[in-house]
Design a protein around this motif. Sequence first.
Motif, PDB file in Angstrom:
ATOM      1  N   GLN A  30     101.397 -19.720 -37.246  1.00 57.73           N
ATOM      2  CA  GLN A  30     100.811 -21.003 -37.602  1.00 57.73           C
ATOM      3  C   GLN A  30     101.786 -21.898 -38.344  1.00 57.73           C
ATOM      4  O   GLN A  30     102.771 -21.424 -38.894  1.00 57.73           O
ATOM      5  CB  GLN A  30      99.565 -20.786 -38.455  1.00 57.73           C
ATOM      6  N   TYR A  31     101.479 -23.173 -38.322  1.00 59.88           N
ATOM      7  CA  TYR A  31     102.203 -24.160 -39.096  1.00 59.88           C
ATOM      8  C   TYR A  31     101.385 -24.445 -40.344  1.00 59.88           C
ATOM      9  O   TYR A  31     100.222 -24.847 -40.250  1.00 59.88           O
ATOM     10  CB  TYR A  31     102.396 -25.453 -38.313  1.00 59.88           C
ATOM     11  N   CYS A  32     101.987 -24.230 -41.505  1.00 59.67           N
ATOM     12  CA  CYS A  32     101.298 -24.469 -42.767  1.00 59.67           C
ATOM     13  C   CYS A  32     101.821 -25.759 -43.395  1.00 59.67           C
ATOM     14  O   CYS A  32     103.015 -25.895 -43.654  1.00 59.67           O
ATOM     15  CB  CYS A  32     101.492 -23.306 -43.733  1.00 59.67           C
ATOM     16  N   HIS A  33     100.914 -26.680 -43.662  1.00 63.19           N
ATOM     17  CA  HIS A  33     101.249 -27.991 -44.216  1.00 63.19           C
ATOM     18  C   HIS A  33     100.984 -28.077 -45.717  1.00 63.19           C
ATOM     19  O   HIS A  33     101.049 -29.162 -46.284  1.00 63.19           O
ATOM     20  CB  HIS A  33     100.441 -29.075 -43.498  1.00 63.19           C
ATOM     21  N   CYS A  34     100.695 -26.957 -46.383  1.00 65.95           N
ATOM     22  CA  CYS A  34     100.400 -27.010 -47.816  1.00 65.95           C
ATOM     23  C   CYS A  34     101.631 -27.484 -48.596  1.00 65.95           C
ATOM     24  O   CYS A  34     102.766 -27.361 -48.142  1.00 65.95           O
ATOM     25  CB  CYS A  34      99.903 -25.664 -48.336  1.00 65.95           C
ATOM     26  N   SER A  35     101.378 -28.021 -49.765  1.00 66.58           N
ATOM     27  CA  SER A  35     102.477 -28.578 -50.565  1.00 66.58           C
ATOM     28  C   SER A  35     103.476 -27.506 -50.985  1.00 66.58           C
ATOM     29  O   SER A  35     104.676 -27.787 -51.080  1.00 66.58           O
ATOM     30  CB  SER A  35     101.927 -29.308 -51.786  1.00 66.58           C
ATOM     31  N   ARG A  36     103.027 -26.288 -51.194  1.00 66.68           N
ATOM     32  CA  ARG A  36     103.956 -25.215 -51.576  1.00 66.68           C
ATOM     33  C   ARG A  36     104.910 -24.891 -50.433  1.00 66.68           C
ATOM     34  O   ARG A  36     106.114 -24.736 -50.642  1.00 66.68           O
ATOM     35  CB  ARG A  36     103.184 -23.976 -52.008  1.00 66.68           C
ATOM     36  N   CYS A  37     104.388 -24.763 -49.222  1.00 64.28           N
ATOM     37  CA  CYS A  37     105.256 -24.477 -48.069  1.00 64.28           C
ATOM     38  C   CYS A  37     106.213 -25.638 -47.822  1.00 64.28           C
ATOM     39  O   CYS A  37     107.367 -25.421 -47.477  1.00 64.28           O
ATOM     40  CB  CYS A  37     104.422 -24.189 -46.825  1.00 64.28           C
ATOM     41  N   ARG A  38     105.737 -26.869 -48.004  1.00 64.65           N
ATOM     42  CA  ARG A  38     106.629 -28.015 -47.830  1.00 64.65           C
ATOM     43  C   ARG A  38     107.743 -27.990 -48.866  1.00 64.65           C
ATOM     44  O   ARG A  38     108.902 -28.234 -48.549  1.00 64.65           O
ATOM     45  CB  ARG A  38     105.843 -29.330 -47.909  1.00 64.65           C
ATOM     46  N   LYS A  39     107.419 -27.677 -50.110  1.00 67.94           N
ATOM     47  CA  LYS A  39     108.449 -27.603 -51.163  1.00 67.94           C
ATOM     48  C   LYS A  39     109.459 -26.501 -50.866  1.00 67.94           C
ATOM     49  O   LYS A  39     110.665 -26.692 -50.998  1.00 67.94           O
ATOM     50  CB  LYS A  39     107.819 -27.341 -52.534  1.00 67.94           C
ATOM     51  N   PHE A  40     108.952 -25.347 -50.462  1.00 66.44           N
ATOM     52  CA  PHE A  40     109.839 -24.206 -50.225  1.00 66.44           C
ATOM     53  C   PHE A  40     110.760 -24.429 -49.027  1.00 66.44           C
ATOM     54  O   PHE A  40     111.941 -24.098 -49.077  1.00 66.44           O
ATOM     55  CB  PHE A  40     109.032 -22.920 -50.047  1.00 66.44           C
ATOM     56  N   ALA A  44     108.322 -30.693 -43.251  1.00 67.16           N
ATOM     57  CA  ALA A  44     106.943 -31.168 -43.148  1.00 67.16           C
ATOM     58  C   ALA A  44     105.937 -30.028 -43.135  1.00 67.16           C
ATOM     59  O   ALA A  44     104.783 -30.210 -43.506  1.00 67.16           O
ATOM     60  CB  ALA A  44     106.775 -32.022 -41.890  1.00 67.16           C
ATOM     61  N   PHE A  45     106.373 -28.853 -42.701  1.00 68.05           N
ATOM     62  CA  PHE A  45     105.489 -27.690 -42.653  1.00 68.05           C
ATOM     63  C   PHE A  45     106.331 -26.429 -42.521  1.00 68.05           C
ATOM     64  O   PHE A  45     107.508 -26.496 -42.179  1.00 68.05           O
ATOM     65  CB  PHE A  45     104.478 -27.776 -41.499  1.00 68.05           C
ATOM     66  N   ALA A  46     105.708 -25.303 -42.794  1.00 65.57           N
ATOM     67  CA  ALA A  46     106.359 -24.002 -42.607  1.00 65.57           C
ATOM     68  C   ALA A  46     105.828 -23.394 -41.311  1.00 65.57           C
ATOM     69  O   ALA A  46     104.635 -23.483 -41.018  1.00 65.57           O
ATOM     70  CB  ALA A  46     106.049 -23.079 -43.771  1.00 65.57           C
ATOM     71  N   SER A  47     106.701 -22.784 -40.537  1.00 70.29           N
ATOM     72  CA  SER A  47     106.328 -22.068 -39.314  1.00 70.29           C
ATOM     73  C   SER A  47     106.300 -20.585 -39.667  1.00 70.29           C
ATOM     74  O   SER A  47     107.350 -19.973 -39.824  1.00 70.29           O
ATOM     75  CB  SER A  47     107.362 -22.323 -38.215  1.00 70.29           C
ATOM     76  N   GLN A 115      97.993 -22.698 -34.477  1.00 68.48           N
ATOM     77  CA  GLN A 115      97.178 -23.581 -35.312  1.00 68.48           C
ATOM     78  C   GLN A 115      98.004 -24.201 -36.420  1.00 68.48           C
ATOM     79  O   GLN A 115      99.069 -23.714 -36.764  1.00 68.48           O
ATOM     80  CB  GLN A 115      96.011 -22.804 -35.925  1.00 68.48           C
ATOM     81  N   ASN A 116      97.465 -25.294 -36.941  1.00 71.17           N
ATOM     82  CA  ASN A 116      97.972 -25.947 -38.140  1.00 71.17           C
ATOM     83  C   ASN A 116      96.976 -25.658 -39.245  1.00 71.17           C
ATOM     84  O   ASN A 116      95.762 -25.750 -39.022  1.00 71.17           O
ATOM     85  CB  ASN A 116      98.051 -27.471 -37.938  1.00 71.17           C
ATOM     86  N   ILE A 117      97.471 -25.302 -40.446  1.00 68.94           N
ATOM     87  CA  ILE A 117      96.563 -25.053 -41.564  1.00 68.94           C
ATOM     88  C   ILE A 117      96.931 -25.949 -42.745  1.00 68.94           C
ATOM     89  O   ILE A 117      98.054 -26.448 -42.829  1.00 68.94           O
ATOM     90  CB  ILE A 117      96.539 -23.567 -41.976  1.00 68.94           C
ATOM     91  N   PHE A 118      95.988 -26.139 -43.635  1.00 74.28           N
ATOM     92  CA  PHE A 118      96.121 -26.994 -44.815  1.00 74.28           C
ATOM     93  C   PHE A 118      96.547 -28.420 -44.440  1.00 74.28           C
ATOM     94  O   PHE A 118      97.373 -29.032 -45.094  1.00 74.28           O
ATOM     95  CB  PHE A 118      97.052 -26.365 -45.862  1.00 74.28           C
ATOM     96  N   CYS A 119      95.919 -28.913 -43.386  1.00 71.40           N
ATOM     97  CA  CYS A 119      96.245 -30.267 -42.905  1.00 71.40           C
ATOM     98  C   CYS A 119      95.844 -31.351 -43.900  1.00 71.40           C
ATOM     99  O   CYS A 119      96.433 -32.435 -43.888  1.00 71.40           O
ATOM    100  CB  CYS A 119      95.597 -30.512 -41.556  1.00 71.40           C
ATOM    101  N   ALA A 120      94.893 -31.078 -44.768  1.00 73.41           N
ATOM    102  CA  ALA A 120      94.518 -32.053 -45.793  1.00 73.41           C
ATOM    103  C   ALA A 120      95.683 -32.295 -46.754  1.00 73.41           C
ATOM    104  O   ALA A 120      95.726 -33.336 -47.411  1.00 73.41           O
ATOM    105  CB  ALA A 120      93.284 -31.590 -46.558  1.00 73.41           C
ATOM    106  N   SER A 121      96.626 -31.360 -46.816  1.00 69.90           N
ATOM    107  CA  SER A 121      97.805 -31.498 -47.675  1.00 69.90           C
ATOM    108  C   SER A 121      99.020 -32.026 -46.909  1.00 69.90           C
ATOM    109  O   SER A 121     100.104 -32.123 -47.474  1.00 69.90           O
ATOM    110  CB  SER A 121      98.188 -30.136 -48.270  1.00 69.90           C
ATOM    111  N   ARG A 122      98.827 -32.360 -45.647  1.00 66.47           N
ATOM    112  CA  ARG A 122      99.933 -32.826 -44.804  1.00 66.47           C
ATOM    113  C   ARG A 122     100.678 -33.972 -45.490  1.00 66.47           C
ATOM    114  O   ARG A 122     100.071 -34.833 -46.124  1.00 66.47           O
ATOM    115  CB  ARG A 122      99.381 -33.286 -43.464  1.00 66.47           C
ATOM    116  N   ALA A 123     101.988 -33.974 -45.393  1.00 70.52           N
ATOM    117  CA  ALA A 123     102.818 -35.020 -46.000  1.00 70.52           C
ATOM    118  C   ALA A 123     102.428 -36.390 -45.443  1.00 70.52           C
ATOM    119  O   ALA A 123     102.204 -36.533 -44.242  1.00 70.52           O
ATOM    120  CB  ALA A 123     104.294 -34.745 -45.723  1.00 70.52           C
TER     121      ALA A 123
END
Length: 142
Positions: A30-40, A44-47, A115-123
Amino acid sequence: MSEVGENITAGSCLCGQVHYEINGSLGIFQYCHCSRCRKFTGSAFASNLLVKPDQFRWLAGREHVVSYSPPDTKHFATAFCRCCGSSLPWAAKTGRAVVIPAGTLDDDPDIKPAQNIFCASRASWYTSPSELPDYDELPPRD
């Protein structure tokens, strides 16, 4: 040594000091759009691909792997190579999965993102890759 029918997939860091392998998956990519994955990831997202802990094995360079686990998270942690900074696999705090940064895989894992997860946190600046032009190399200068 693998048994017949097992899907062994290798992975490594950018500098080549750390190597690992996975055997199969949990069927989650999955692609994670949470702010933690984006920071790490700085992206735009972590795969991320998930495997069971017994499906994961360090092959070389484990001594170069540094982990960080924010105290206020339920599942999230990170790991990276102390030599080159590459993201590396990390154990979820639940202990039920190892999260594999898909960009560190050297082989095809025979599974595609589903899937994409944590889309509400998408950049706010995120643009779907399908909306952007494709170039096989650096684009020509204007």
